[in-house]
Design a protein around this motif. Structure first.
Motif, PDB file in Angstrom:
ATOM      1  N   THR A   8      -0.181   6.338  -3.829  1.00 64.45           N
ATOM      2  CA  THR A   8      -0.365   6.412  -5.274  1.00 64.45           C
ATOM      3  C   THR A   8      -1.356   5.343  -5.716  1.00 64.45           C
ATOM      4  O   THR A   8      -1.872   4.575  -4.904  1.00 64.45           O
ATOM      5  CB  THR A   8       0.973   6.214  -6.015  1.00 64.45           C
ATOM      6  OG1 THR A   8       1.391   4.852  -5.871  1.00 64.45           O
ATOM      7  CG2 THR A   8       2.049   7.144  -5.493  1.00 64.45           C
ATOM      8  N   GLU A   9      -1.603   5.279  -7.008  1.00 61.74           N
ATOM      9  CA  GLU A   9      -2.511   4.251  -7.544  1.00 61.74           C
ATOM     10  C   GLU A   9      -1.810   2.914  -7.738  1.00 61.74           C
ATOM     11  O   GLU A   9      -2.457   1.909  -8.001  1.00 61.74           O
ATOM     12  CB  GLU A   9      -3.080   4.729  -8.887  1.00 61.74           C
ATOM     13  CG  GLU A   9      -3.971   5.950  -8.764  1.00 61.74           C
ATOM     14  CD  GLU A   9      -5.240   5.677  -7.983  1.00 61.74           C
ATOM     15  OE1 GLU A   9      -5.824   4.591  -8.149  1.00 61.74           O
ATOM     16  OE2 GLU A   9      -5.639   6.547  -7.200  1.00 61.74           O
ATOM     17  N   ARG A  40      -5.045  -1.298  -3.828  1.00 57.03           N
ATOM     18  CA  ARG A  40      -5.931  -0.624  -4.796  1.00 57.03           C
ATOM     19  C   ARG A  40      -6.190  -1.493  -6.015  1.00 57.03           C
ATOM     20  O   ARG A  40      -7.283  -1.507  -6.557  1.00 57.03           O
ATOM     21  CB  ARG A  40      -5.342   0.714  -5.199  1.00 57.03           C
ATOM     22  CG  ARG A  40      -5.408   1.690  -4.064  1.00 57.03           C
ATOM     23  CD  ARG A  40      -5.007   3.052  -4.495  1.00 57.03           C
ATOM     24  NE  ARG A  40      -4.782   3.849  -3.292  1.00 57.03           N
ATOM     25  CZ  ARG A  40      -5.069   5.112  -3.194  1.00 57.03           C
ATOM     26  NH1 ARG A  40      -5.580   5.749  -4.221  1.00 57.03           N
ATOM     27  NH2 ARG A  40      -4.829   5.755  -2.088  1.00 57.03           N
ATOM     28  N   TRP A  41      -5.155  -2.217  -6.456  1.00 55.71           N
ATOM     29  CA  TRP A  41      -5.334  -3.103  -7.606  1.00 55.71           C
ATOM     30  C   TRP A  41      -6.313  -4.220  -7.264  1.00 55.71           C
ATOM     31  O   TRP A  41      -7.226  -4.520  -8.035  1.00 55.71           O
ATOM     32  CB  TRP A  41      -3.985  -3.670  -8.037  1.00 55.71           C
ATOM     33  CG  TRP A  41      -4.084  -4.752  -9.056  1.00 55.71           C
ATOM     34  CD1 TRP A  41      -4.526  -4.634 -10.337  1.00 55.71           C
ATOM     35  CD2 TRP A  41      -3.742  -6.130  -8.880  1.00 55.71           C
ATOM     36  NE1 TRP A  41      -4.474  -5.856 -10.975  1.00 55.71           N
ATOM     37  CE2 TRP A  41      -3.987  -6.781 -10.098  1.00 55.71           C
ATOM     38  CE3 TRP A  41      -3.234  -6.858  -7.812  1.00 55.71           C
ATOM     39  CZ2 TRP A  41      -3.749  -8.142 -10.274  1.00 55.71           C
ATOM     40  CZ3 TRP A  41      -2.991  -8.211  -7.994  1.00 55.71           C
ATOM     41  CH2 TRP A  41      -3.258  -8.834  -9.219  1.00 55.71           C
ATOM     42  N   GLY A  58      -9.800  -2.766  -6.883  1.00 52.92           N
ATOM     43  CA  GLY A  58     -10.337  -2.193  -8.113  1.00 52.92           C
ATOM     44  C   GLY A  58     -10.592  -3.221  -9.192  1.00 52.92           C
ATOM     45  O   GLY A  58     -11.720  -3.429  -9.628  1.00 52.92           O
ATOM     46  N   TYR A 109       0.845  -1.196   0.000  1.00 54.32           N
ATOM     47  CA  TYR A 109       0.000   0.000   0.000  1.00 54.32           C
ATOM     48  C   TYR A 109       0.880   1.246   0.000  1.00 54.32           C
ATOM     49  O   TYR A 109       1.913   1.286   0.664  1.00 54.32           O
ATOM     50  CB  TYR A 109      -0.922   0.053   1.223  1.00 54.32           C
ATOM     51  CG  TYR A 109      -1.783   1.289   1.196  1.00 54.32           C
ATOM     52  CD1 TYR A 109      -2.903   1.351   0.389  1.00 54.32           C
ATOM     53  CD2 TYR A 109      -1.427   2.414   1.928  1.00 54.32           C
ATOM     54  CE1 TYR A 109      -3.678   2.501   0.330  1.00 54.32           C
ATOM     55  CE2 TYR A 109      -2.203   3.570   1.878  1.00 54.32           C
ATOM     56  CZ  TYR A 109      -3.311   3.608   1.072  1.00 54.32           C
ATOM     57  OH  TYR A 109      -4.062   4.738   1.000  1.00 54.32           O
TER      58      TYR A 109
END
Length: 133
Positions: free
Chosen positions: A23-24, A29-30, A33, A20
């Motif tokens: 940023t993306e 986040r992956w 998402g 973590y």
């Protein structure tokens, strides 16, 4: 010795940042998402990260223990307080605070991984976990 300590801290930092960061580009986040589209990859990389954390945290707990971890946390906290008191860091930017937290966590794991080297350098004594006959 210094290169070895830096490499161990860098490995801990990479593990934490891959998991973590603000940023993306991070696992959390992956996975949250696009995770449903590639569930087997999410699980594979999650297990790889879990193995990394088990290795790092087990080594940290074995080498410095709970009290040692608390002492390193107190040291990092006091250092951050000094930086804040001298207006070197600000509490206004949540992204910067996240990066500071990531560096702090990786520092704690890096100290845990490197404690035998640090102790040997300070005291001249070796740590031996397993005795072979």
């Amino acid at each position: 010795m210094l290169v070895s300590l830096l490499l161990r801290w860098l490995a801990a930092f990479v593990l934490v940042v891959i998991t973590y960061n603000p940023t993306e580009l991070n696992y959390v986040r992956w996975a949250l998402g696009d995770g449903a589209a590639s569930l087997p990859l999410v699980i594979l990389f999650g297990v790889i990260l879990l193995v990394g954390y088990v290795i790092f945290l087990r080594a940290t707990f074995r080498s410095i223990g709970g009290l040692g971890i608390l002492l390193v946390v107190a040291l990092v906290g006091a250092f951050l307080w000094v930086l804040y008191d001298f207006n070197i860091i600000s509490l206004e930017n949540p992204g910067a605070l996240t990066w500071i937290g990531l560096v702090a966590v990786s520092f704690i794991m890096g100290v845990g991984l490197s404690w035998s080297i640090i102790r040997r350098g300070l005291s001249g004594q070796l740590d031996v976990d397993d005795v072979e006959e």
